[in-house]
Design a protein around this motif. Structure first.
Motif, PDB file in Angstrom:
ATOM      1  N   VAL A 166       0.740  -1.229  -0.074  1.00  0.00           N
ATOM      2  CA  VAL A 166       0.079   0.059  -0.077  1.00  0.00           C
ATOM      3  C   VAL A 166       0.775   1.170  -0.012  1.00  0.00           C
ATOM      4  CG1 VAL A 166      -1.799   1.126   1.474  1.00  0.00           C
ATOM      5  CG2 VAL A 166      -2.166  -1.145   0.772  1.00  0.00           C
ATOM      6  N   GLU A 167       1.902   1.278   0.725  1.00  0.00           N
ATOM      7  CA  GLU A 167       2.841   2.463   0.630  1.00  0.00           C
ATOM      8  C   GLU A 167       3.452   2.519  -0.528  1.00  0.00           C
ATOM      9  OE1 GLU A 167       5.073   1.617   4.220  1.00  0.00           O
ATOM     10  OE2 GLU A 167       3.762   1.973   5.553  1.00  0.00           O
ATOM     11  N   ARG A 168       3.748   1.513  -1.263  1.00  0.00           N
ATOM     12  CA  ARG A 168       4.663   1.786  -2.560  1.00  0.00           C
ATOM     13  C   ARG A 168       3.658   2.085  -3.488  1.00  0.00           C
ATOM     14  NH1 ARG A 168       7.540  -3.407  -3.467  1.00  0.00           N
ATOM     15  NH2 ARG A 168       8.622  -2.821  -1.797  1.00  0.00           N
ATOM     16  N   ASP A 169       2.250   1.346  -3.618  1.00  0.00           N
ATOM     17  CA  ASP A 169       1.432   1.959  -4.430  1.00  0.00           C
ATOM     18  C   ASP A 169       1.088   3.528  -4.332  1.00  0.00           C
ATOM     19  OD1 ASP A 169       1.561  -0.717  -5.547  1.00  0.00           O
ATOM     20  OD2 ASP A 169      -0.298  -1.090  -4.790  1.00  0.00           O
ATOM     21  N   ARG A 170       0.804   3.734  -2.906  1.00  0.00           N
ATOM     22  CA  ARG A 170       0.376   5.112  -2.814  1.00  0.00           C
ATOM     23  C   ARG A 170       1.694   6.178  -3.218  1.00  0.00           C
ATOM     24  NH1 ARG A 170       0.791   9.741   0.260  1.00  0.00           N
ATOM     25  NH2 ARG A 170      -1.097  10.397   1.248  1.00  0.00           N
ATOM     26  N   MET A 171       2.947   6.180  -3.197  1.00  0.00           N
ATOM     27  CA  MET A 171       3.967   6.436  -3.939  1.00  0.00           C
ATOM     28  C   MET A 171       3.720   6.703  -5.414  1.00  0.00           C
ATOM     29  SD  MET A 171       7.562   6.207  -1.751  1.00  0.00           S
ATOM     30  CE  MET A 171       8.086   4.894  -3.016  1.00  0.00           C
ATOM     31  N   LEU A 172       3.150   5.430  -5.899  1.00  0.00           N
ATOM     32  CA  LEU A 172       3.213   5.529  -7.260  1.00  0.00           C
ATOM     33  C   LEU A 172       2.318   6.463  -7.855  1.00  0.00           C
ATOM     34  CD1 LEU A 172       3.941   1.812  -8.109  1.00  0.00           C
ATOM     35  CD2 LEU A 172       5.367   3.819  -8.632  1.00  0.00           C
ATOM     36  N   PHE A 173       1.078   6.404  -7.127  1.00  0.00           N
ATOM     37  CA  PHE A 173      -0.123   7.248  -7.370  1.00  0.00           C
ATOM     38  C   PHE A 173       0.356   8.861  -7.206  1.00  0.00           C
ATOM     39  CE2 PHE A 173      -3.081   3.685  -7.119  1.00  0.00           C
ATOM     40  CZ  PHE A 173      -3.798   4.035  -7.958  1.00  0.00           C
ATOM     41  N   GLU A 174       1.160   9.229  -6.159  1.00  0.00           N
ATOM     42  CA  GLU A 174       1.297  10.491  -5.999  1.00  0.00           C
ATOM     43  C   GLU A 174       2.426  10.936  -7.061  1.00  0.00           C
ATOM     44  OE1 GLU A 174       3.596  10.490  -2.184  1.00  0.00           O
ATOM     45  OE2 GLU A 174       1.559  11.046  -1.031  1.00  0.00           O
ATOM     46  N   GLN A 175       3.240  10.264  -7.630  1.00  0.00           N
ATOM     47  CA  GLN A 175       4.133  10.579  -8.530  1.00  0.00           C
ATOM     48  C   GLN A 175       3.653  10.549  -9.870  1.00  0.00           C
ATOM     49  OE1 GLN A 175       7.546   8.002  -7.538  1.00  0.00           O
ATOM     50  NE2 GLN A 175       8.013   9.195  -5.669  1.00  0.00           N
ATOM     51  N   GLY A 176       2.439   9.437 -10.108  1.00  0.00           N
ATOM     52  CA  GLY A 176       2.180   9.261 -11.478  1.00  0.00           C
ATOM     53  C   GLY A 176       1.181  10.383 -11.988  1.00  0.00           C
ATOM     54  N   ASN A 177       0.999  10.152 -13.288  1.00  0.00           N
ATOM     55  CA  ASN A 177       0.282  11.369 -14.070  1.00  0.00           C
ATOM     56  C   ASN A 177      -1.130  10.779 -14.221  1.00  0.00           C
ATOM     57  OD1 ASN A 177      -0.193  13.325 -15.530  1.00  0.00           O
ATOM     58  ND2 ASN A 177       0.537  12.312 -17.588  1.00  0.00           N
ATOM     59  N   PHE A 178      -1.861  10.871 -13.257  1.00  0.00           N
ATOM     60  CA  PHE A 178      -3.309  10.603 -12.921  1.00  0.00           C
ATOM     61  C   PHE A 178      -4.085  11.993 -12.958  1.00  0.00           C
ATOM     62  CE2 PHE A 178      -1.170   6.903 -11.098  1.00  0.00           C
ATOM     63  CZ  PHE A 178      -1.658   5.882 -11.625  1.00  0.00           C
ATOM     64  N   LYS A 179      -5.233  11.905 -13.488  1.00  0.00           N
ATOM     65  CA  LYS A 179      -5.912  13.195 -13.501  1.00  0.00           C
ATOM     66  C   LYS A 179      -6.496  13.448 -12.057  1.00  0.00           C
ATOM     67  CE  LYS A 179      -8.864  15.765 -16.709  1.00  0.00           C
ATOM     68  NZ  LYS A 179      -8.634  15.871 -18.036  1.00  0.00           N
ATOM     69  N   LEU A 180      -6.897  12.725 -11.432  1.00  0.00           N
ATOM     70  CA  LEU A 180      -7.615  12.629 -10.084  1.00  0.00           C
ATOM     71  C   LEU A 180      -6.970  11.755  -9.302  1.00  0.00           C
ATOM     72  CD1 LEU A 180     -11.382  12.873 -11.091  1.00  0.00           C
ATOM     73  CD2 LEU A 180      -9.719  14.733 -10.729  1.00  0.00           C
ATOM     74  N   LYS A 181      -5.973  12.248  -8.428  1.00  0.00           N
ATOM     75  CA  LYS A 181      -5.120  11.307  -7.612  1.00  0.00           C
ATOM     76  C   LYS A 181      -5.829  11.102  -6.092  1.00  0.00           C
ATOM     77  CE  LYS A 181      -0.667  12.987  -9.355  1.00  0.00           C
ATOM     78  NZ  LYS A 181       0.455  13.477  -9.227  1.00  0.00           N
ATOM     79  N   LYS A 182      -6.497  12.304  -5.607  1.00  0.00           N
ATOM     80  CA  LYS A 182      -6.921  12.314  -4.458  1.00  0.00           C
ATOM     81  C   LYS A 182      -7.886  10.849  -4.006  1.00  0.00           C
ATOM     82  CE  LYS A 182      -9.249  15.196  -1.143  1.00  0.00           C
ATOM     83  NZ  LYS A 182      -9.919  16.235  -0.581  1.00  0.00           N
ATOM     84  N   PRO A 183      -8.694  10.547  -4.750  1.00  0.00           N
ATOM     85  CA  PRO A 183      -9.654   9.503  -4.410  1.00  0.00           C
ATOM     86  C   PRO A 183      -8.785   8.136  -4.153  1.00  0.00           C
ATOM     87  CG  PRO A 183     -10.602  10.428  -6.221  1.00  0.00           C
ATOM     88  CD  PRO A 183      -9.212  11.232  -6.077  1.00  0.00           C
ATOM     89  N   TYR A 184      -7.592   8.058  -5.067  1.00  0.00           N
ATOM     90  CA  TYR A 184      -6.981   6.800  -4.928  1.00  0.00           C
ATOM     91  C   TYR A 184      -5.942   6.851  -3.760  1.00  0.00           C
ATOM     92  CZ  TYR A 184      -8.213   6.142  -9.651  1.00  0.00           C
ATOM     93  OH  TYR A 184      -9.286   6.200 -11.045  1.00  0.00           O
TER      94      TYR A 184
END
Length: 119
Positions: free
Chosen positions: A25-43
């Protein structure tokens, strides 16, 4: 050592699986923070909720094990198996888990936590 009681096995195995879930979960959270997602907050909120619940359960599990003088120690590891030693009252029960089983069970538990989210 006398065989462990069946009711303590889930607690001992929680000490294997819950830290794995937290790492993922911690690793995936970092990927979401660094990723190019339009809406990061819900994830990110979803992963934070899962992490909170897993931390709480891990704390409860650790308290149960301390109260019953039990612990889990990771032993030898290779490409196929990981060994865990369950210690109770200075006696040891050595168990070997297939790495594939560890991965699959961790994935099942992570799916469970994601489905149970409060968000």
């Amino acid at each position: 050592m006398p065989a462990l009681k069946m009711e303590v096995i889930p607690y001992l195995e929680n000490m294997i699986y819950l830290p794995m879930i937290l790492t993922i979960v911690e690793r995936d959270r970092m990927l979401f923070e660094q990723g190019n997602f339009k809406l990061k907050k819900p994830y990110i909120e979803l992963l934070d909720d899962v992490a909170r619940r897993v931390h709480k359960e891990l704390g409860n599990t650790a308290a149960y094990l301390r109260g019953n003088r039990m612990s889990v120690v990771r032993g030898k590891m290779d490409d196929i198996f990981t060994e865990y030693i369950f210690v109770h009252d200075r006696q040891e029960d050595c168990r070997r888990y297939l790495n594939v089983r560890l991965r699959n069970r961790t994935e099942e538990l992570l799916s469970h936590y994601l489905r149970q989210s409060d968000i």
